[in-house]
Design a protein around this motif. Structure first.
Motif, PDB file in Angstrom:
ATOM      1  N   UNK A   1     -16.743  65.166  -3.885  1.00 16.94           N
ATOM      2  CA  UNK A   1     -17.484  63.909  -4.036  1.00 16.94           C
ATOM      3  C   UNK A   1     -16.515  62.740  -3.893  1.00 16.94           C
ATOM      4  N   UNK A   2     -17.049  61.627  -3.381  1.00 18.15           N
ATOM      5  CA  UNK A   2     -16.223  60.426  -3.258  1.00 18.15           C
ATOM      6  C   UNK A   2     -15.936  59.883  -4.655  1.00 18.15           C
ATOM      7  N   UNK A   3     -14.666  59.649  -4.957  1.00 16.20           N
ATOM      8  CA  UNK A   3     -14.353  59.007  -6.226  1.00 16.20           C
ATOM      9  C   UNK A   3     -13.906  57.559  -6.017  1.00 16.20           C
ATOM     10  N   UNK A   4     -13.379  57.260  -4.843  1.00 15.09           N
ATOM     11  CA  UNK A   4     -12.940  55.888  -4.597  1.00 15.09           C
ATOM     12  C   UNK A   4     -13.082  55.580  -3.120  1.00 15.09           C
ATOM     13  N   UNK A   5     -13.490  54.373  -2.819  1.00 16.89           N
ATOM     14  CA  UNK A   5     -13.575  53.953  -1.424  1.00 16.89           C
ATOM     15  C   UNK A   5     -13.013  52.550  -1.299  1.00 16.89           C
ATOM     16  N   UNK A   6     -12.279  52.306  -0.275  1.00 12.94           N
ATOM     17  CA  UNK A   6     -11.825  50.947   0.011  1.00 12.94           C
ATOM     18  C   UNK A   6     -12.050  50.674   1.493  1.00 12.94           C
ATOM     19  N   UNK A   7     -12.716  49.566   1.751  1.00 10.01           N
ATOM     20  CA  UNK A   7     -12.992  49.191   3.135  1.00 10.01           C
ATOM     21  C   UNK A   7     -12.394  47.817   3.398  1.00 10.01           C
ATOM     22  N   UNK A   8     -11.686  47.695   4.491  1.00  7.70           N
ATOM     23  CA  UNK A   8     -11.302  46.344   4.930  1.00  7.70           C
ATOM     24  C   UNK A   8     -11.942  46.148   6.297  1.00  7.70           C
ATOM     25  N   UNK A   9     -12.968  45.321   6.328  1.00  6.61           N
ATOM     26  CA  UNK A   9     -13.706  45.125   7.574  1.00  6.61           C
ATOM     27  C   UNK A   9     -13.077  43.976   8.368  1.00  6.61           C
ATOM     28  N   UNK A  10     -13.416  43.941   9.644  1.00  9.20           N
ATOM     29  CA  UNK A  10     -12.812  42.967  10.552  1.00  9.20           C
ATOM     30  C   UNK A  10     -12.937  41.546  10.020  1.00  9.20           C
ATOM     31  N   UNK A  11     -14.125  41.219   9.538  1.00  9.28           N
ATOM     32  CA  UNK A  11     -14.377  39.856   9.097  1.00  9.28           C
ATOM     33  C   UNK A  11     -13.494  39.496   7.903  1.00  9.28           C
ATOM     34  N   UNK A  12     -13.156  40.482   7.092  1.00  5.08           N
ATOM     35  CA  UNK A  12     -12.258  40.229   5.962  1.00  5.08           C
ATOM     36  C   UNK A  12     -10.841  39.929   6.453  1.00  5.08           C
ATOM     37  N   UNK A  13     -10.370  40.692   7.448  1.00  3.84           N
ATOM     38  CA  UNK A  13      -9.052  40.390   8.006  1.00  3.84           C
ATOM     39  C   UNK A  13      -9.002  38.946   8.491  1.00  3.84           C
ATOM     40  N   UNK A  14     -10.100  38.493   9.066  1.00  6.92           N
ATOM     41  CA  UNK A  14     -10.138  37.153   9.656  1.00  6.92           C
ATOM     42  C   UNK A  14     -10.507  36.058   8.658  1.00  6.92           C
ATOM     43  N   UNK A  15     -10.623  36.415   7.398  1.00  5.51           N
ATOM     44  CA  UNK A  15     -11.105  35.462   6.394  1.00  5.51           C
ATOM     45  C   UNK A  15     -10.283  34.168   6.389  1.00  5.51           C
TER      46      UNK A  15
END
Ligand code: SF4
Ligand code: FES
Lengths: 243, 493
Positions: free
Chosen positions: B403-417
């Motif tokens: 089962x997933x216990x942790x997830x981290x996403x860095x999406x394109x729009x966040x890089x460009x924030x």
């Protein structure tokens, strides 16, 4: 030919349907190629009569056809707008009672609840979602149990008891709190002798009991209900197991 | 740099303008400007209300379900999330993805690039670029485009549809398919499907070339304007292939600073956190990633088409490579920094995608049945791809029960924030400072944001109908003026 003549008949929606003594209306109908919607019924097991999808009108009275023995001269109404609208409402209630997120569910395309919804032209859940918290149990090395999708049909309970001889599953609680439970002191599937090869691991009509790591392996287009309606699949000589 | 505009020294005496598009999807953005009595800009911020529930939502779910689940994150580039998550799951099941499955995924990804870039350019940006940023609102949309330039509009629609067909045939469905599975693919491309796609590919390449020509003409008609609009310098980050080629599906991370100097290169993305950190700022829900080696202040960067075309050493398809050289020459041989050059770079990538699709379709591996593999299970998986909008990072940890216990996403729009905030401030200074605020001027800000093709803009602009509400409040929060643009483009107050 050699088959014993079945002289006794009932009529379903005006069609003569022969039956043998002791046969239920459901089984007589299925044998004669007449489809009555059903979810908790599977001809491999004793009838259960819980989902009520199979309710038909017998001489003007509503009865569950999966449990009601056929009797001579019964006049049965099945495929009527009223009954189908009740059936649709029942399916809608199942959808809002559990947490069925079809687009992400690996049973999508193989799920009988979803297929029944399509068959009955259900376009939306209509009722307000309960959003009840339901447990998942991933403790078994080969099986994932996701109670969000359980419709309490007890097919797994029956299969484990009648075929596997194990009694892995049971039902507990009342009313809206009714849940499928696992027969272990810890309540965890990993602490039972359940096996992925058990019959009970392959009878769930929804995506509740899943073999781990198999999800989405069947491409869209080749899943059970991609090209066939539930009425066609459930009328096939031997209903396939659902994986 | 305009960091001084991030936070005004004395906000109490300033009036506030809020540009708040109301969107149909989870993410939505707004711009706030603080102006003084003379309409001088003292603070400009771009906030995104992000879909933050997701990382919690996947907890407890079985890992193989996640690539399908994450497609729901975003109505615009579901394929990107699907692929990035599946690459992470490949790692979790210890798979070496078979060659055929790798190529099928690349084909799907190229279809996604094609359809997404076509949508963005023809539906969202071309109207601004062709009619002017302060043209009549009713004209600045795909309908206006179709009326004035019917051929261009038609080609845009056809390019997008072709990309969607590629996605449909590789994933099994036009949207939210399930073709990609941990360890590979669940289907190949049949000969019939291949032939169906081959029929049109020459035309698609030709139209993609025409699109590059179009943006070049637009750009070179007013090069100074296009170069200076929201101009600033920054670092760029993207994946590149081991030989330095443009590769949108797989590679190592490369970052170069504003002078083109390498910050890091061919970095193994499964350890991205050694190179990138994320900063939280009180005024925005979205994090601000930065390159560790350069620190919080200096470490921000841009991702996406402009970053990729600037960063790569070459493009491995002929026509797009020729266009890259022209683009590079235009930038005087070094990285082109202009905000609006994103559009040009995007069209070069679209041409590359079309060429890559043609190349892949001729590859007999696509009909192979060797499609899945698995190996020794790991508890951690990282998947990175170059999504249409830029680098997309998916990172998961599972427990022994899978089962997933942790997830981290860095999406394109966040890089460009940070970069989008920078663009907003530049435009605010260039065009709004000291002016009477009009819808046309506010659209300049949107144009700058839209150059990045952030998810929220894409979603809201999909039909050229972004509902927009602008409020002018005085320091006490009292409403002075309100301008509402409805989704049909009409204004009311
Ligand atoms: S787990 Fe499946 S088979 Fe068992 S009761 Fe629930 S829905 Fe029926
Ligand atoms: S099928 Fe008869 S009650 Fe469920």
């Amino acid at each position: 030919m050699g088959a014993p003549a079945m002289s006794k008949t009932i009529t379903i929606d005006g069609k003569n349907v022969p039956f043998q003594d002791g046969q239920t209306i459901m089984n007589a109908a299925l044998a004669a190629g007449v489809y009555i919607p059903h979810l908790c019924h599977n001809p491999q097991f004793e009838p259960h009569g819980s989902c009520k999808l199979c309710v038909v009108s017998v001489n003007g009275r509503n009865m569950t056809s999966c449990t009601m023995p056929a009797a001579e001269d019964m006049v049965v109404a099945n495929n009527t707008p009223e009954l189908n609208s009740d059936r649709k409402a029942l399916v809608q209630m199942l959808f809002v009672e559990g947490n069925h997120i079809c687009p992400a569910c690996e049973a999508s395309g193989n799920c009988q609840l979803q297929a029944a919804a399509y068959y009955l032209n259900m376009l939306s859940p209509h009722y307000t979602h309960f959003y009840q918290p339901r447990a998942v149990d991933a403790s078994h090395p080969d099986i994932f149990l996701d109670l969000n999708r359980c419709i309490l049909c007890e097919l797994c309970v029956r299969a484990s008891r009648e075929v596997d001889g194990k009694n892995v599953f049971g039902i507990s609680g009342r009313g809206i709190g009714t849940r499928l439970v696992v027969n272990a002191a810890s309540g965890r599937l990993g602490d039972t002798n359940f096996a992925a090869t058990d019959k009970a691991a392959h009878v769930c009509p929804t995506g509740t009991i899943l073999i781990k790591r198999q999800g989405y392996k069947i491409p869209i287009g080749q899943r059970t209900f991609d090209h066939k309606k539930i009425s066609e699949v459930q009328m096939e000589p031997m209903e396939p197991d659902h994986e | 740099m305009t960091f001084e505009l991030e936070t005004a020294a004395h906000p109490e005496n300033l009036k506030r303008i809020v540009i708040e598009p109301v969107t149909r999807v989870e993410g939505h953005g707004k711009v706030t400007l603080l102006l003084d009595e003379d309409n001088r800009v003292h603070q400009a911020r771009f906030h995104i209300v992000e879909f933050r529930g997701f990382e919690k939502f996947v907890q407890g779910r079985p890992f193989w379900e996640v690539p399908v689940l994450v497609q729901r994150l975003c109505g615009i580039c579901p394929v990107s999330h699907n692929l990035a998550a599946c690459k992470a799951m490949d790692m979790i099941i210890g798979a070496t993805v078979p060659v055929a499955a790798d190529k099928l995924r690349r084909l799907m990804h190229m279809g996604q690039i094609l359809q997404s870039h076509a949508l963005h350019f023809f539906h969202l940006s071309a109207p601004d670029l062709l009619f002017g940023f302060d043209a009549a609102v009713g004209k600045r949309n795909i309908a206006g485009l179709a009326a004035a330039y019917p051929d261009i509009a038609r080609q845009g629609v056809a390019l997008r549809r072709y990309g969607q067909e590629v996605i449909r045939l590789t994933s099994g469905k036009r949207v939210h398919g399930t073709g990609v599975i941990p360890g590979g693919m669940n289907k190949n491309l049949s000969l019939d499907e291949r032939d169906y796609l081959l029929k049109e590919i020459e035309q698609i390449i030709a139209w993609s070339q025409a699109a590059v020509e179009l943006i070049k003409v637009i750009y070179s008609e007013r090069p100074d304007f296009h170069n200076s609009f929201g101009f600033y310098r920054s670092s760029f980050m993207s994946l590149v292939r081991s030989d330095g080629a443009l590769d949108l599906y797989h590679g190592g991370l490369r970052a170069r600073d504003e002078h083109g100097q390498t910050i890091f290169d061919h970095v193994d993305y499964t350890h991205y956190w050694d190179y990138i950190h994320e900063e939280v700022k009180s005024w925005s829900y979205m994090k601000f990633p930065f390159i560790r080696a350069r620190g919080r202040e200096q470490g921000w960067y841009r991702v996406g088409p402009l970053a990729r075309i600037n960063n790569c050493d070459f493009i491995p398809t002929r026509l797009a490579e020729a266009e890259r050289k022209i683009f590079k020459e235009f930038g005087g041989g070094s990285a082109t920094q202009a905000t609006l050059a994103y559009h040009w770079a995007r069209m070069i990538e679209m041409l590359h995608a079309a060429e890559a699709i043609q190349e892949l379709l001729h590859d007999p591996d696509l009909q192979s049945d060797d499609l899945v593999s698995s190996g020794e299970r790991q508890l951690r998986g990282v998947g990175v791809i170059e999504a249409p909008r830029g680098t997309l990072i998916h990172h998961y940890r599972i427990n022994e029960d899978e089962q997933i216990v942790r997830a981290n996403l860095i999406v394109s729009t966040t890089h460009n924030n940070q970069a989008m905030n920078e663009a907003v401030r530049q435009v605010a200074l260039q065009y709004l400072d000291g002016q009477q605020i009009t819808e046309g001027l506010l659209n300049h800000i949107e144009v700058a944001i839209r150059a990045f093709d952030p998810c929220l803009s894409c979603a809201t602009h999909a039909l050229g109908k972004m509902p927009l509400e602008v409020e002018l409040l005085d320091a006490a929060g009292t409403l002075i003026q309100r301008l509402i643009k409805d989704s049909d483009g009409r204004h009311r107050t």
